[in-house]
Enzyme design. Structure first.
Site, short mmCIF file in Angstrom:
data_model
loop_
_atom_site.label_atom_id
_atom_site.label_comp_id
_atom_site.label_asym_id
_atom_site.label_seq_id
_atom_site.Cartn_x
_atom_site.Cartn_y
_atom_site.Cartn_z
N GLU A 1 20.69 5.55 1.61
CA GLU A 1 19.99 6.67 1.49
C GLU A 1 19.98 7.72 2.68
OE1 GLU A 1 15.25 8.11 0.67
OE2 GLU A 1 15.88 5.96 0.24
N LYS B 1 7.76 -12.84 -5.03
CA LYS B 1 8.69 -11.66 -5.36
C LYS B 1 8.30 -10.89 -6.83
CE LYS B 1 12.48 -14.46 -3.68
NZ LYS B 1 13.55 -15.53 -3.81
N ASP C 1 15.20 -12.14 2.79
CA ASP C 1 15.35 -12.05 1.28
C ASP C 1 15.15 -10.80 0.63
OD1 ASP C 1 15.67 -12.57 -1.40
OD2 ASP C 1 14.66 -14.79 -1.13
N HIS D 1 16.50 16.38 2.30
CA HIS D 1 17.41 15.59 1.45
C HIS D 1 18.62 16.73 1.26
CE1 HIS D 1 15.91 11.53 0.75
NE2 HIS D 1 14.62 12.24 1.04
#
Length: 402
Positions: free
Chosen positions: A102, A232, A307, A397
């Site tokens: 990004e 998760k 993870d 951006h």
């Protein structure tokens, strides 16, 4: 029995060897990886030239981290900082390795680090270190479910002994809360797991304790995980109770730093945070009362071998902003941050280098690492809210990451 590459490919085509068995017929795991990739290229007609380029050793990786390896995926790694952090035990000044695709993210975090340095650093505290596993148990009736809940509470010491017999590092802290839905019982086992993230550790420990519970009670163990852990997935329970490392970070940004570095005002940041992170999240029913925790958590997790599925847990939390006599008081709360400095993906060569850059590799380093994650999230959150308040988000951006 070692075979030539040509022989293995022929036997794969004929079905004599299955794709997950290649390691049995080669001299090294790296060679097996290359053969498997060539087989996939032949079958699909797709050139995997870039996936084929890697420097990590597949010997342990293929045993502990992945099955059927064919190579690696490269993610650009940048650096932000230095970030200045004050904890209860040490002062940390470090550059932060961040893996992302990004554009503008690194620049934004870097600006947040600059604002924090010019404010004398940020304060970070670790509130808790706990990993959970919650099975689902089936009883014969709601009456039996209540009896089982009471029995678990009364026999905690015996259950703790069984659980801890499986590990020299994990400690069962409590079994709480214990939820009941009809005749189903969901006891939440809560462990301290040291420098390990601990999911495998607590799973094995809980399984052992369940043998004892089942032996002493007329129940059925339906599943070792009953989604009350909760692993998760976004969860109000984890937001309240915490999971992994629970981290808070704060900084008081002087008025002149807000204006010169963040190009806005204290009142503007306070109002944007209130309207966006608090009211906007509330009306959306979100558990993430923040702008973009997941951005920073994901970039650090990928760089350091955590993870990445736990990013969803790291995305929940609350950002607060207050006018402190003209200065800006700004804080973030990360109640659910499963992280490690040993085991899992932290053993990979690239992750080791990134953790070494943070001086956060190995034993007795997990609180330092969690503190750095907290400080990094604070920097990223501060910069983005500042950009929104100043009207700079779209401009950044357009320039850095269309």
């Amino acid at each position: 029995m070692d075979l030539t590459e040509k022989e293995i490919l022929e036997k794969l085509d004929s079905g004599e060897i299955r794709i997950f068995e290649i390691e049995k017929y080669t001299d090294t795991a790296n060679h097996a990886t290359d053969i498997r990739r060539k087989y996939i290229e032949n079958k699909t007609g797709v050139d995997l030239n870039h996936i084929s380029k890697y420097s990590i050793d597949m010997t342990d990786t293929s045993k502990k981290n992945i099955e059927n390896p064919i190579g690696t995926v490269q993610v650009p790694v940048g650096v932000a900082g230095p970030l200045l952090i004050h904890t209860e035990d040490e002062e940390i000044e470090t550059y932060i390795p961040l893996a992302t695709t990004e554009g503008a993210l690194l620049a934004s975090i870097n600006r947040g680090c600059s604002a924090i340095r010019r404010s004398g650093g940020c304060n970070v505290a670790i509130l808790a270190n706990q990993m959970t596993r919650a099975p689902v148990l089936k009883t014969k009736s709601v009456t039996d479910a209540k009896k089982l809940k009471d029995w678990i509470k009364e026999h905690f010491d015996e259950i703790k002994e069984k659980a801890e017999s499986t590990t020299s590092h994990g400690k069962l802290l409590k079994i709480d809360p214990i939820a009941i839905v009809g005749r189903f019982v969901y006891p939440r086992f809560v462990y301290e797991t040291g420098d390990s993230m601990g999911m495998n550790m607590v799973t094995i420990a809980t399984e052992e304790s369940l043998k004892y519970i089942e032996k002493e009670n007329d129940i059925s163990i339906l599943a070792l995980s009953g989604n009350f852990c909760i692993d998760k997935k976004p969860s109000a329970l984890n937001l309240i109770e915490g999971r992994g490392k629970s981290v808070v970070a704060e900084v008081v940004v002087p008025k002149e730093v807000v204006e010169k570095t963040l190009k806005t005002t204290t009142d503007a940041i306070v109002e944007v945070n209130y309207a966006k992170n608090l009211l906007g999240s509330a009306i959306a029913g979100s558990y993430g009362y923040n702008a973009h925790y997941a951005n920073i958590v994901a970039a650090l997790f990928i760089a350091t071998g955590q993870d990445p599925a736990h990013v969803v847990e790291g995305s929940i939390g609350i950002t607060s902003a207050e006018n402190n006599d003209g200065d800006l008081y700004f804080s973030i709360t990360l109640p659910d941050l499963p992280v490690a400095t040993v085991g899992g993906g932290t053993r990979l060569e690239t992750a080791t280098e990134a953790l070494n850059l943070l001086d956060a590799k190995g034993s007795d380093k997990v609180e330092r690492y969690a503190s750095i994650v907290g400080g990094s999230v604070l920097a990223g959150e501060l910069s983005l809210i500042g950009a929104l308040a100043a009207g700079h988000l779209a401009r950044a951006h357009k320039k850095l990451g269309r």
